[in-house]
Each structure stands twice: as C-alpha cells, then as structure tokens.
Design a protein around this motif. Structure first.
Motif, PDB file in Angstrom:
ATOM      1  N   VAL A   1      15.280 -12.905   4.927  1.00 19.42           N
ATOM      2  CA  VAL A   1      15.390 -13.274   6.343  1.00 19.42           C
ATOM      3  C   VAL A   1      15.902 -12.093   7.165  1.00 19.42           C
ATOM      4  O   VAL A   1      15.364 -11.780   8.238  1.00 19.42           O
ATOM      5  CB  VAL A   1      16.308 -14.501   6.502  1.00 19.42           C
ATOM      6  N   VAL A   2      16.927 -11.435   6.675  1.00 21.02           N
ATOM      7  CA  VAL A   2      17.498 -10.298   7.391  1.00 21.02           C
ATOM      8  C   VAL A   2      16.480  -9.165   7.488  1.00 21.02           C
ATOM      9  O   VAL A   2      16.298  -8.552   8.542  1.00 21.02           O
ATOM     10  CB  VAL A   2      18.788  -9.825   6.689  1.00 21.02           C
ATOM     11  N   ASP A   3      15.806  -8.869   6.387  1.00 20.60           N
ATOM     12  CA  ASP A   3      14.827  -7.779   6.378  1.00 20.60           C
ATOM     13  C   ASP A   3      13.662  -8.049   7.320  1.00 20.60           C
ATOM     14  O   ASP A   3      13.236  -7.169   8.071  1.00 20.60           O
ATOM     15  CB  ASP A   3      14.293  -7.563   4.959  1.00 20.60           C
ATOM     16  N   ASP A   4      13.118  -9.252   7.256  1.00 15.09           N
ATOM     17  CA  ASP A   4      11.983  -9.563   8.126  1.00 15.09           C
ATOM     18  C   ASP A   4      12.365  -9.418   9.594  1.00 15.09           C
ATOM     19  O   ASP A   4      11.608  -8.863  10.397  1.00 15.09           O
ATOM     20  CB  ASP A   4      11.470 -10.973   7.840  1.00 15.09           C
ATOM     21  N   ALA A   5      13.546  -9.895   9.947  1.00 12.43           N
ATOM     22  CA  ALA A   5      13.984  -9.788  11.341  1.00 12.43           C
ATOM     23  C   ALA A   5      14.178  -8.331  11.745  1.00 12.43           C
ATOM     24  O   ALA A   5      13.734  -7.906  12.824  1.00 12.43           O
ATOM     25  CB  ALA A   5      15.281 -10.571  11.540  1.00 12.43           C
ATOM     26  N   ALA A   6      14.818  -7.550  10.868  1.00 17.96           N
ATOM     27  CA  ALA A   6      15.103  -6.151  11.212  1.00 17.96           C
ATOM     28  C   ALA A   6      13.832  -5.319  11.309  1.00 17.96           C
ATOM     29  O   ALA A   6      13.778  -4.344  12.070  1.00 17.96           O
ATOM     30  CB  ALA A   6      16.044  -5.553  10.156  1.00 17.96           C
ATOM     31  N   GLN A   7      12.796  -5.681  10.552  1.00 17.09           N
ATOM     32  CA  GLN A   7      11.565  -4.903  10.542  1.00 17.09           C
ATOM     33  C   GLN A   7      10.500  -5.429  11.491  1.00 17.09           C
ATOM     34  O   GLN A   7       9.387  -4.908  11.517  1.00 17.09           O
ATOM     35  CB  GLN A   7      11.005  -4.851   9.112  1.00 17.09           C
ATOM     36  N   GLY A   8      10.831  -6.446  12.265  1.00 18.70           N
ATOM     37  CA  GLY A   8       9.866  -6.987  13.210  1.00 18.70           C
ATOM     38  C   GLY A   8       8.743  -7.757  12.562  1.00 18.70           C
ATOM     39  O   GLY A   8       7.656  -7.904  13.136  1.00 18.70           O
ATOM     40  N   VAL A   9       8.984  -8.279  11.363  1.00 14.43           N
ATOM     41  CA  VAL A   9       7.956  -9.051  10.665  1.00 14.43           C
ATOM     42  C   VAL A   9       7.872 -10.445  11.289  1.00 14.43           C
ATOM     43  O   VAL A   9       8.834 -11.208  11.253  1.00 14.43           O
ATOM     44  CB  VAL A   9       8.273  -9.160   9.158  1.00 14.43           C
ATOM     45  N   ASP A  10       6.727 -10.751  11.866  1.00 18.66           N
ATOM     46  CA  ASP A  10       6.533 -12.077  12.449  1.00 18.66           C
ATOM     47  C   ASP A  10       5.388 -12.823  11.775  1.00 18.66           C
ATOM     48  O   ASP A  10       4.949 -13.864  12.257  1.00 18.66           O
ATOM     49  CB  ASP A  10       6.291 -11.987  13.959  1.00 18.66           C
ATOM     50  N   GLN A  11       4.923 -12.293  10.653  1.00 12.47           N
ATOM     51  CA  GLN A  11       3.851 -12.937   9.885  1.00 12.47           C
ATOM     52  C   GLN A  11       4.139 -12.713   8.395  1.00 12.47           C
ATOM     53  O   GLN A  11       4.175 -11.579   7.937  1.00 12.47           O
ATOM     54  CB  GLN A  11       2.496 -12.346  10.265  1.00 12.47           C
ATOM     55  N   VAL A  12       4.354 -13.795   7.666  1.00  8.57           N
ATOM     56  CA  VAL A  12       4.652 -13.706   6.247  1.00  8.57           C
ATOM     57  C   VAL A  12       3.505 -14.351   5.473  1.00  8.57           C
ATOM     58  O   VAL A  12       3.239 -15.545   5.615  1.00  8.57           O
ATOM     59  CB  VAL A  12       5.984 -14.403   5.911  1.00  8.57           C
ATOM     60  N   VAL A  13       2.837 -13.540   4.678  1.00  5.61           N
ATOM     61  CA  VAL A  13       1.751 -14.010   3.808  1.00  5.61           C
ATOM     62  C   VAL A  13       2.172 -13.722   2.382  1.00  5.61           C
ATOM     63  O   VAL A  13       2.451 -12.575   2.027  1.00  5.61           O
ATOM     64  CB  VAL A  13       0.421 -13.292   4.137  1.00  5.61           C
ATOM     65  N   ARG A  14       2.237 -14.751   1.550  1.00  5.51           N
ATOM     66  CA  ARG A  14       2.708 -14.594   0.180  1.00  5.51           C
ATOM     67  C   ARG A  14       2.177 -15.746  -0.658  1.00  5.51           C
ATOM     68  O   ARG A  14       1.550 -16.678  -0.140  1.00  5.51           O
ATOM     69  CB  ARG A  14       4.233 -14.542   0.139  1.00  5.51           C
ATOM     70  N   GLY A  15       2.425 -15.705  -1.973  1.00  2.62           N
ATOM     71  CA  GLY A  15       1.922 -16.724  -2.867  1.00  2.62           C
ATOM     72  C   GLY A  15       2.519 -18.092  -2.590  1.00  2.62           C
ATOM     73  O   GLY A  15       3.673 -18.216  -2.159  1.00  2.62           O
TER      74      GLY A  15
END
Length: 306
Positions: free
Chosen positions: A183-197
């Motif tokens: 959660v912290v990493d996605d927010a800090a890196q501007g990730v607004d789309q998570v695609v995963r298994g």
C-alpha cells in the motif's frame, strides 16, 4: 496521457516461470494501453535469492517488456514504512501482538468474526499484561481494524467483499508485512492500477481498507487468471521446463514464449500487435491450463537435435 502508473512487482526468490511472465505481460498491456507509466518494483523484504533479481529483469526484457524509471527495491524504503506505522500508531490504530502462529490457530474465533480472522487476543491487553508478554518474546504490530470486511471493485471480478481483521503491519522479527508495504509503495510511486494474479484477490480488501486509513488513493484492480498445470494446480518450476532459461536449453527462444503467452490471451503473437488489439473485457476469465508439450513444441528442431 494518463499520469498514473501500473506495475509488476516480483519477489526475487528465483527465476520467473511462464505463469509469472504471462501476468507481467498483462500488467504491461493494461498500463501501456491506458497511457500509464509501467514500473518495476522488487519486493525483496524477506524472499531474496542472490542473483535472482538480475535474472528476472533479464527475462522480462527478453519477452519484450520495457519499464519507466529505475527499478525500486523494498529494502531501500524502510523509512516510508516506519512513517506509515508511526502515523497509524499516533491515531490509535495499532497494537502490539505477542501471539505465536499456534496460539492463533488454537484460539477461539471472536463472535461474528469471519472465518480465518485474527481473534483479537492481544487487542485489549492491559499495560501490565503487555509488559509481561514483552519480556517473553518480541511483539508484532497489528492494525486495530474498525471493520470485519471490506468491498473492492475489480475490473475482471466485479464487486468483491473480503475479510479485514487485525492484520500484521510489522512482524515480530522487525520485517514489514506485505499488506503494509504494498500500500505504501503503490501510493509513493503513483500506482493507480494494480494488475496481478487472482490468487491475491482475497488480500485486496485489507489493502484497500488500509489505503483509506492512510489517506492515499485506492488503485483500480484487475486480478487475472493464473496458469495451471494439467493437474489443475498452480504452475510451478517443479512442473518442468517452464522458465526462459530451461526452455532456451531446449531450443525454445524467448520470442516464441512471448507469442504463446499472448496467443493464450486471444491476442496476436507480436507484442506491438497485441497492444493494438488489447481489450480487457475480451480477456479469458478462466485459468490457462498449460501442457508442457505446448512449450517444447516450439523448440527449433535443429537446436534440439544438437
């Protein structure tokens, strides 16, 4: 151009197999087709094997993927995780937990709690009780959750409601837990789309709930089907020649693996053509059952005979 980002975030525990590479291709297609940046993050908090990161990056490039900016490693981001836990603690949203795994398994569930939820054993300990337990073993830090479940909307699965318990934020060995770090990493890196298994879908409500507590944006989610072996189990390296390295020894080049993976998604075998034709709504919704012969059938006969 969309100013957000998608990402692929492997753990450097060994070589990527074709199931991992298929998910990476999908994450890249989702991001690039929407004008997002595509970033790589190495989730190396506790599962790093020497040399694995370099091999993984090499294999991702070999199947045609590119990414934006430098590769980020979780082991370099401890200050961000410490700050997040400090903010949650200041808000009264954490507590120390001294339970062993066995104690958790043997503890009765809290009334009305979802199956598998942490029963809250350490939530209401007195300071004296905490001092006594602290002398026996180091504490983990848990979130004091105000809900028992949370709903997210997934691009492939629709609305999904899952368990939110008092999950661990930092283990008792000092390592930050995955649910907090991601959660912290996605927010800090501007990730607004998570695609995963889609094996990670059950953990997503916890992460979305935590994002809300931290005041950061909840990304859009798309949990994609896994690759299974003929027995119906998740593909693993024990299933044979399922990594680029092993397949190369059999005469199967990386571009042939890329083509097969894209074709399994109903897309053209060239990455540029696949990007042109990519439509999330047209993706298969069932797991792809991979028979080993489908990979080795693409071996170059001249190399096999040698």
């Amino acid at each position: 151009m969309n100013h957000g980002a998608g990402r692929f975030a492997p753990s450097p525990s060994g070589e990527l197999h074709v199931g991992n590479l298929r998910t990476a291709l999908l994450a890249w297609l989702f991001a690039r087709s929407t004008g997002r940046r595509f970033i790589l993050r190495v989730e190396d908090l506790d599962r790093a094997r020497a040399g694995a990161e370099a091999v993984q990056l090499r294999d991702l490039a070999a199947v045609g993927l590119d990414w934006d900016g430098e590769v980020v490693r979780q082991t370099e981001r401890g200050a961000l995780y410490d700050d997040a836990i400090a903010r949650l603690t200041a808000a009264g949203l954490t507590y120390e937990c001294y339970c062993t795994r066995r104690e958790i398994q043997e503890a009765p569930s809290a009334p009305h709690a979802p199956q598998g939820a942490y029963p809250g054993t350490c939530r209401d300990l007195t300071e004296a009780q905490r001092a006594r337990r602290r002398a026996e073993r180091p504490a983990a830090i848990r979130l004091s959750a105000g809900v028992t479940e949370w709903a997210v909307t997934d691009g492939l699965h629709g609305r999904y409601t899952g368990v939110v318990d008092d999950f661990v934020l930092r283990r008792n060995d000092g390592v930050v837990a995955y649910n907090l770090a991601v959660v912290v990493d996605d927010a800090a890196q501007g990730v607004d789309q998570v695609v995963r298994g889609d094996d990670l879908l059950p953990s997503t409500p916890r992460q979305a709930y935590l994002a809300g507590l931290l005041g950061v944006r909840v990304p859009s989610y798309a949990h994609v089907p896994l690759v299974l072996n003929p027995a119906g189990r998740r593909l693993a390296k024990r299933d044979g020649a399922v990594t680029l390295g092993a397949l190369a020894l059999l005469g199967v080049p990386a571009e042939q693996v890329t083509a097969l993976l894209l074709e399994s998604l109903g897309l053209p075998g060239a990455l540029g053509d696949a990007l042109r034709d990519f439509r999330p709504e047209a993706l298969p919704r069932d797991p792809w059952v991979l028979h080993p012969a489908a990979l080795t059938a693409r071996a170059r006969p001249r190399e096999l005979s040698g």
